[in-house]
Each structure stands twice: as C-alpha cells, then as structure tokens.
Design a protein around this motif. Structure first.
Motif, PDB file in Angstrom:
ATOM      1  N   MET A   1      -4.213   5.695   5.475  1.00 31.01           N
ATOM      2  CA  MET A   1      -4.190   6.349   6.179  1.00 31.01           C
ATOM      3  C   MET A   1      -3.474   5.410   7.466  1.00 31.01           C
ATOM      4  N   VAL A   2      -4.032   4.227   7.966  1.00 35.85           N
ATOM      5  CA  VAL A   2      -3.559   3.346   9.028  1.00 35.85           C
ATOM      6  C   VAL A   2      -2.126   2.646   8.275  1.00 35.85           C
ATOM      7  N   THR A   3      -2.418   2.217   7.217  1.00 37.25           N
ATOM      8  CA  THR A   3      -0.806   1.906   6.463  1.00 37.25           C
ATOM      9  C   THR A   3      -0.102   2.025   6.802  1.00 37.25           C
ATOM     10  N   ILE A   4      -0.416   4.013   5.914  1.00 38.62           N
ATOM     11  CA  ILE A   4       1.162   4.593   6.137  1.00 38.62           C
ATOM     12  C   ILE A   4       1.542   4.940   7.278  1.00 38.62           C
ATOM     13  N   VAL A   5       0.613   4.961   8.290  1.00 42.54           N
ATOM     14  CA  VAL A   5       1.497   5.822   9.375  1.00 42.54           C
ATOM     15  C   VAL A   5       1.972   4.865  10.182  1.00 42.54           C
ATOM     16  N   SER A   6       1.143   3.831   9.765  1.00 46.56           N
ATOM     17  CA  SER A   6       2.152   2.148  10.760  1.00 46.56           C
ATOM     18  C   SER A   6       3.458   1.772   9.587  1.00 46.56           C
ATOM     19  N   THR A   7       3.533   2.303   8.647  1.00 43.84           N
ATOM     20  CA  THR A   7       4.567   1.537   8.078  1.00 43.84           C
ATOM     21  C   THR A   7       5.489   2.496   8.207  1.00 43.84           C
ATOM     22  N   VAL A   8       5.529   4.155   8.013  1.00 41.56           N
ATOM     23  CA  VAL A   8       6.630   4.575   9.147  1.00 41.56           C
ATOM     24  C   VAL A   8       6.942   4.567  10.533  1.00 41.56           C
ATOM     25  N   SER A   9       5.972   3.764  11.125  1.00 43.08           N
ATOM     26  CA  SER A   9       5.940   3.590  13.025  1.00 43.08           C
ATOM     27  C   SER A   9       6.880   2.125  12.392  1.00 43.08           C
ATOM     28  N   PHE A  10       7.081   1.172  12.405  1.00 45.83           N
ATOM     29  CA  PHE A  10       7.517   0.085  11.670  1.00 45.83           C
ATOM     30  C   PHE A  10       8.525   0.772  11.093  1.00 45.83           C
ATOM     31  N   CYS A  11       8.603   1.004  10.184  1.00 47.85           N
ATOM     32  CA  CYS A  11      10.205   1.651   9.672  1.00 47.85           C
ATOM     33  C   CYS A  11      11.451   2.245  10.834  1.00 47.85           C
ATOM     34  N   ALA A  12      10.632   3.309  11.344  1.00 46.91           N
ATOM     35  CA  ALA A  12      11.466   4.344  11.754  1.00 46.91           C
ATOM     36  C   ALA A  12      11.957   3.591  13.188  1.00 46.91           C
ATOM     37  N   VAL A  13      11.215   2.569  13.740  1.00 47.35           N
ATOM     38  CA  VAL A  13      11.710   2.018  14.628  1.00 47.35           C
ATOM     39  C   VAL A  13      12.356   0.850  14.663  1.00 47.35           C
ATOM     40  N   GLY A  14      11.897  -0.082  13.094  1.00 44.90           N
ATOM     41  CA  GLY A  14      13.284  -0.830  12.712  1.00 44.90           C
ATOM     42  C   GLY A  14      13.818  -0.723  12.665  1.00 44.90           C
ATOM     43  N   THR A  15      14.134   0.408  11.514  1.00 45.13           N
ATOM     44  CA  THR A  15      15.390   0.514  11.604  1.00 45.13           C
ATOM     45  C   THR A  15      16.458   1.123  12.116  1.00 45.13           C
TER      46      THR A  15
ATOM     47  N   PHE B   1      -8.861  -4.773  11.414  1.00 52.60           N
ATOM     48  CA  PHE B   1      -7.860  -4.518  12.251  1.00 52.60           C
ATOM     49  C   PHE B   1      -6.551  -4.601  11.469  1.00 52.60           C
ATOM     50  N   PHE B   2      -6.715  -6.164  10.317  1.00 55.31           N
ATOM     51  CA  PHE B   2      -5.834  -6.472  10.331  1.00 55.31           C
ATOM     52  C   PHE B   2      -5.170  -6.431   8.975  1.00 55.31           C
ATOM     53  N   VAL B   3      -6.255  -6.252   7.873  1.00 57.43           N
ATOM     54  CA  VAL B   3      -5.454  -5.493   6.552  1.00 57.43           C
ATOM     55  C   VAL B   3      -4.624  -4.196   6.444  1.00 57.43           C
ATOM     56  N   PRO B   4      -5.183  -3.800   7.104  1.00 51.32           N
ATOM     57  CA  PRO B   4      -4.322  -2.533   6.814  1.00 51.32           C
ATOM     58  C   PRO B   4      -2.163  -2.827   7.684  1.00 51.32           C
ATOM     59  N   ILE B   5      -2.930  -3.446   8.318  1.00 51.60           N
ATOM     60  CA  ILE B   5      -1.029  -3.950   9.551  1.00 51.60           C
ATOM     61  C   ILE B   5      -1.185  -4.711   8.349  1.00 51.60           C
ATOM     62  N   ALA B   6      -1.192  -5.395   7.614  1.00 52.31           N
ATOM     63  CA  ALA B   6      -0.773  -6.888   7.393  1.00 52.31           C
ATOM     64  C   ALA B   6       0.000  -5.829   5.756  1.00 52.31           C
ATOM     65  N   VAL B   7      -0.712  -5.025   4.892  1.00 51.29           N
ATOM     66  CA  VAL B   7       0.522  -4.157   4.007  1.00 51.29           C
ATOM     67  C   VAL B   7       0.824  -3.295   4.568  1.00 51.29           C
ATOM     68  N   ALA B   8       1.041  -2.963   6.096  1.00 55.31           N
ATOM     69  CA  ALA B   8       1.910  -2.349   6.514  1.00 55.31           C
ATOM     70  C   ALA B   8       3.454  -3.019   6.723  1.00 55.31           C
TER      71      ALA B   8
END
Length: 634
Positions: free
Chosen positions: A284-298, A573-580
C-alpha cells in the motif's frame, strides 16, 4: 468512572499509537475543507478559469474522500489486531461482547470527531494563507477569507458519515476469540515464512515486462500500453513483497560470509519475518507513494511547457486572410497598433498558402484539400522564429509533411491531385512547426519552390506572422478578433488567428491549478504513507521489546542495538519508497514521449524533495522509537 470516561482515558493512554492516524486524518479533513472553501467562495465562481478551478477541486474532493475512507478502514483494522491482548484483559474482567463493540465504536468516533474539529480549526486559522497561495497559482485576483457555511456543513457531514460507517463496520471485525488466544496474540512464535519460487518468478517477469513497456513507449503506443503496464506493476509489486523479497532474503541467509558477519544474523533473520508480516502495508505504501510521486512529478514537468510552447507557437500572433476583403488590412493594422502601445519589439513576415484539391490518397481519412507551402517560405518562417533549418532544399516533387504540433504523428502518405494528375508523396516530416495547429484544418505539405509555382493559384490565402521574444506581452491583445486567444477557420469566417500570449496564459493557468490541487493531494498521500509505517512500527513495539530484551541479556551493546534498529527501520522506511522511486522513474520515461524537451530536471527535483522529506521523517521516528525501546530495556 463512567463508560464514556473509560473510553476517553483509553484513547489518551494509547495516544502514541493513535498519533499518526489522528494527525493524518486531521490533515485529510484540513485539505478537504480548504478545497470546499475554494468551491463555495462567492468570488471564485466567475469566468472560465474559475469554473475550471472549481471543477478540478471538486474532483479532488471526491478523490480525497475515497482515499480517506480506505485509509481510515485499513488503519482501524490494523489497530484492532494489535490490541487483542488488551481486549483479553477487559473480557477477563467481565466486559461483554456488546460493551466491547460499544467501546471500539466510541473510540473510533472520538478520534474521528477530534480529527474533524482539529482539521477544520487549522483550516480556519490558515484559510487566508491557502486562499492567497491558491489564487496566485490559479491566476485570479487575491481572494479575501470567507468562511462558507456550506463548506463547514459539507466537511463535517462527509467525515462524520465516514467515521460513523467505519466505526460501525469495525465492530464486526472485533472477534471474541478464546481468552488464551487473545492473551498470546503477541507472544506466539511466528511461523517460518514460506515462499513460492513460481510466484517469485512471476513477480520478476511482470515488473521487468512493465518496465520495458514503459521505457520503450512512444507517444502513439503509450495510451494502449498504459492500462496493461499499470496492472502488471500492481500485481508484480504485490508478489514482490509477499514472495520475491522473502525469496531474496532466504538467498542472503545461505550466504554464510554475509549472514554470520557481526550483527547481520539478527538483521537478516528478522527481515524475512518483517517483509512477510508487513507485505500488505509495504504494498500500500509503495502504490500510494508512486501515485503521489507521479502526480506531482507530472504536473511539475509541465514547466517544460514554457519552452515547448515556443516550439509549437513560433509566431506571437498568427493571422491568415482567407479572402481579399478590406477588413484584413484593418485587423492587421489594429494588431500593429496594439503591439506598439505595449512597447513590443517585433518583426513581421507574409507568405502565400495554396490549397489544392485531392483526387485520391492513401491516408486513412483523406482530406478534401491539401495545404501547400514552398520550401523557401518554410525556411524563411523558421529562421524568423529563431530556428535553425538543417533540411536540404527540396527539388522537383520532393515534399515534407508539415508539422503543426510536436504531438503530431504522421505516416508516409501518397496524394494524387486533381490538377494534371500530379502525385505527391512524403515519408518524413518537417523539423519545425511554422503554423499553430489551430490555424490548419487540413493536412499540409512543404514542397519545392519549383513545384509550388506549378500548382494552381485558384485557392490562395495570405499568412501574416508577428514574431517577438516577448510573447507574454501579447496576452489579451485583439480581444475583439479572437476568443480565448484563437479564432478557428470556418466557412463563415474570413480569417483564422491565434494570439500566443493569451493561449500561453490560459494554458499555464490550467497547469498551475492542476499543480496546486495535485500538490495538496500528493501531500495527503505521502503523509498517509508515512502514517502506515508509523502505526505499523508501534504495533510491533511490544514484540520488539521482548526480542531485544532477550538479546541484551547475552551481551548486545547500546551501539550494536542502535545499529540493528537503524538498519531495520531504514529497510522499513526506504524499501517501499525505493520501489516507488523505480516505478515512478519508468513512468516518467513513458511520460517523456509527450515532450520534445527533457523533463529530467523537474523529475529529479520532485523525487529529491520527497526523499528529503522521508529522511527527516525517518530520523524523527528513529529517535522516538529508540528512546521508547531503551526505556523498557533498563
């Protein structure tokens, strides 16, 4: 002590566990309330830009609410699992099933009401600041603070309903198992995590395949690949945490030189259990973080549009006279007058455009007419716009497909003209855009000067371009001739026209609105991801205390304890962030196909900002966690 007092004290005693959940919920309420202030502000519901802002924020409200529902549901269910021992003690002292359900319901509602009141209170205190920042980004006049009753009612009503439904639902999740099972919930030895080699391979294949498809996507294939890539990434990520990561750890355990080195045995041994236990949370952390990164980055990468706009709109003002009526001279004179009044340094160029009738074509949707420009005029307009033309001069029947936007995609096409059976064929496009796409309804070709002279002169239009490096100064010009910066060619109009400054202002206003909305949503998602990590960490605190207490009895020093805890927390803390980050990097590779210019700088800034925020959060939690852990080891 009354039952409500008991519930209140119970929440206060568990304030450390509920802290992140409470603050995340309050922050979600705050952002929801801020959006509502915008939506119901009496001064914002005017004009096209304001209407678009309201629509975007309404969509954001819906996304926020749905996410909040899932976030609260997952959080509460996790807390219930961590409190089984407490429930066992209460039931041993005579608490009935109905009283237990009532206690859980009141606790959730108490936290929910507290989060609602806190979020709204902060929203009222900081509302003026949000309105100032938002109105500046949206591109409208500064909005005065206005406390809308409808915004209050919507926020309170929506979140009261949310917390009530989830509190009611969670009472069903409370199961009165045997007392011995409740007491031993946190003390039972964990089973050896099992792993499937097949599912581990499936995870690796799905992730690698999705990365390959994203990295090799083109502007034409991206829309077709998007859904399969997202699906493969989600499924692959789930199996990565539940299977592949555990499989990798087991391989590390077999490496004796690594496994038996100092405290690696403790770190690696517990890692497999932590990955398996926290697989859903990591997912869940990975998917939520990925959505957050992609939305803001886009949205942040849309800053490249400033430079890209100059490519797609080479002339500050473009005007095509479709006939020889006298009003064209008046319109051009008005444009020149307004340029002088605004102290704009400009240059002009006029070129003829021919339209020829097509007898047949290999195109899927052949146009009735074909726009033709000579190569020398194409080069003249490109040079006037500041572009370097490297194409060789065309000869005889050589042609180039005329680009009207960097988004345009063309296929090699053959055209047979009605005039003397002339056949034209192109297999490549022009390097530069010379006409904005709003001016051209038909397909266009750049032809040799020799061929241009031979073509019919029955349908000739005159293009006039006004070129300047001060595009922003042309915003709002010729408002009586265009609508929102453009006048489309049609059967009942004698001209077609674009004003780049107005179009640029409108486009950037839209992107700024989207960026403002996305930044707040991204912040909520990122904070929620941190909350998942926080309450999962403290849910395992009692188990970790017993584990480290046992290890300290056989000689574990404070320094070694700090090292082990830091490693385990860093992985958490950083495994899901790194995957995201990896997911987002490949998503941005696919997004790059939409831009002629690089978006790498904007993407790196966004990801670096998120990483810095995560590092600050990590060191803060590490300090508090070590302090609480060492208290129990004294």
């Amino acid at each position: 002590m009354t039952f409500p007092q008991f519930v209140f004290r119970n929440v206060v005693r568990n304030k450390r566990t509920y802290a992140a959940y409470f603050l995340s919920s309050a922050f979600s309420v705050l952002i929801f309330f801020v959006y509502a202030l915008y939506i119901f502000h009496p001064d914002i519901q005017k004009g096209v830009t304001a209407i678009l802002a309201v629509q975007l924020m309404t969509a954001a409200e819906v996304i926020m609410y749905l996410f909040s529902f899932l976030f609260v549901l997952y959080s509460v269910s996790t807390f219930l699992k961590s409190r089984k021992r407490e429930f066992g003690i209460l039931m041993m002292h005579g608490m009935t099933r109905s009283q237990l359900n009532r206690m859980v319901f009141l606790e959730n509602m108490l936290i929910g009401v507290g989060a609602i009141l806190t979020g709204i209170a902060i929203g009222i205190l900081t509302g003026k600041l949000f309105l100032m920042v938002g109105s500046n980004m949206v591109g409208i006049e500064s909005l005065p603070f206005y406390l809308s009753v409808r915004a209050l009612v919507l926020t309170i009503g929506a979140f009261l309903f949310l917390f009530f439904c989830i509190s009611l639902f969670t009472t069903i999740l409370v199961r009165t198992n045997k007392l011995i099972d409740l007491f031993q919930a946190g003390e039972k030895p964990k089973k050896e995590p099992k792993v499937s080699v097949f599912l581990s391979l499936v995870s690796a294949i799905l992730l690698l395949a999705s990365y390959y498809l994203a990295a090799t996507a083109t502007m034409q294939s991206l829309m077709f690949r998007m859904l399969p890539v997202i699906s493969m990434t989600i499924v692959g990520t789930y199996f990565f945490y539940t299977q592949l990561s555990v499989f990798i750890v087991k391989m590390l355990q077999k490496n004796r030189s690594l496994f038996w080195k100092k405290t690696n045995m403790i770190t690696i041994s517990s890692l497999a259990y932590r990955l398996k236990d926290n697989a859903r949370m990591f997912f869940m952390v990975t998917i939520v973080s990925t959505v957050s990164f992609c939305a803001v980055g886009t949205l942040a990468s849309m800053n490249v549009m400033t430079k890209q706009f100059e490519v797609d709109y080479p002339a500050a003002i473009s005007y095509i006279a479709k006939d020889d009526q006298p009003n064209h001279q008046q319109n051009l004179q008005q444009i020149e007058t307004e340029l002088h009044e605004n102290n704009v340094d400009y240059s002009t160029i006029q070129v003829p455009i021919k339209y020829v009738d097509i007898a047949s074509s290999t195109a899927s949707y052949p146009p009735e007419k074909l726009l033709i420009v000579s190569f020398s005029d194409y080069k003249k307009m490109s040079n006037q716009a500041g572009f370097d033309v490297t194409e060789k001069p065309l000869v005889r029947n050589e042609t180039l497909a005329m680009l009207t936007s960097h988004f345009e995609y063309f296929k090699p096409t053959t055209y047979t003209l009605k005039q003397k059976g002339i056949t034209l064929y192109h297999n490549k496009s022009s390097e530069h855009v010379v006409f904005p796409f709003q001016l051209i309804l038909d397909e266009g070709l750049v032809v040799s000067d020799e061929l241009f002279e031979k073509l019919s002169t029955e349908n000739i239009e005159i293009y006039t371009g006004f070129y300047t490096k001060e595009i922003e100064k042309t915003a709002g010009m010729a408002e009586n001739l265009v609508e929102d910066g453009r006048a489309f060619p049609s059967s009942d109009s004698s001209y077609a026209m674009t004003v780049s400054g107005t179009l640029y202002d409108n486009q950037m206003s839209m992107f700024k609105m989207m960026l403002f909305v996305t930044l707040l949503i991204g912040a909520v998602f990122f904070i929620a991801a941190g909350s998942f990590l926080y309450f999962r960490l403290y849910a395992d605190l009692d188990y970790d205390r017993r584990q480290y207490l046992t290890i300290t009895k056989v000689g574990l020093t404070d320094q070694e304890l700090n090292k082990i805890v830091t490693r385990q927390l860093a992985l958490l803390f950083f495994v899901p962030i790194a995957v995201a980050f990896v997911h987002s990097a490949f998503a941005f590779m696919a997004l790059q196909s939409f831009f002629a210019l690089s978006i790498a700088t904007e993407v790196i800034i966004v990801l670096a900002s998120f990483l810095i925020a995560q590092l600050i959060y990590f060191f803060f939690i590490r300090y508090r966690y070590l302090r609480n852990l060492k208290k129990s080891l004294i």
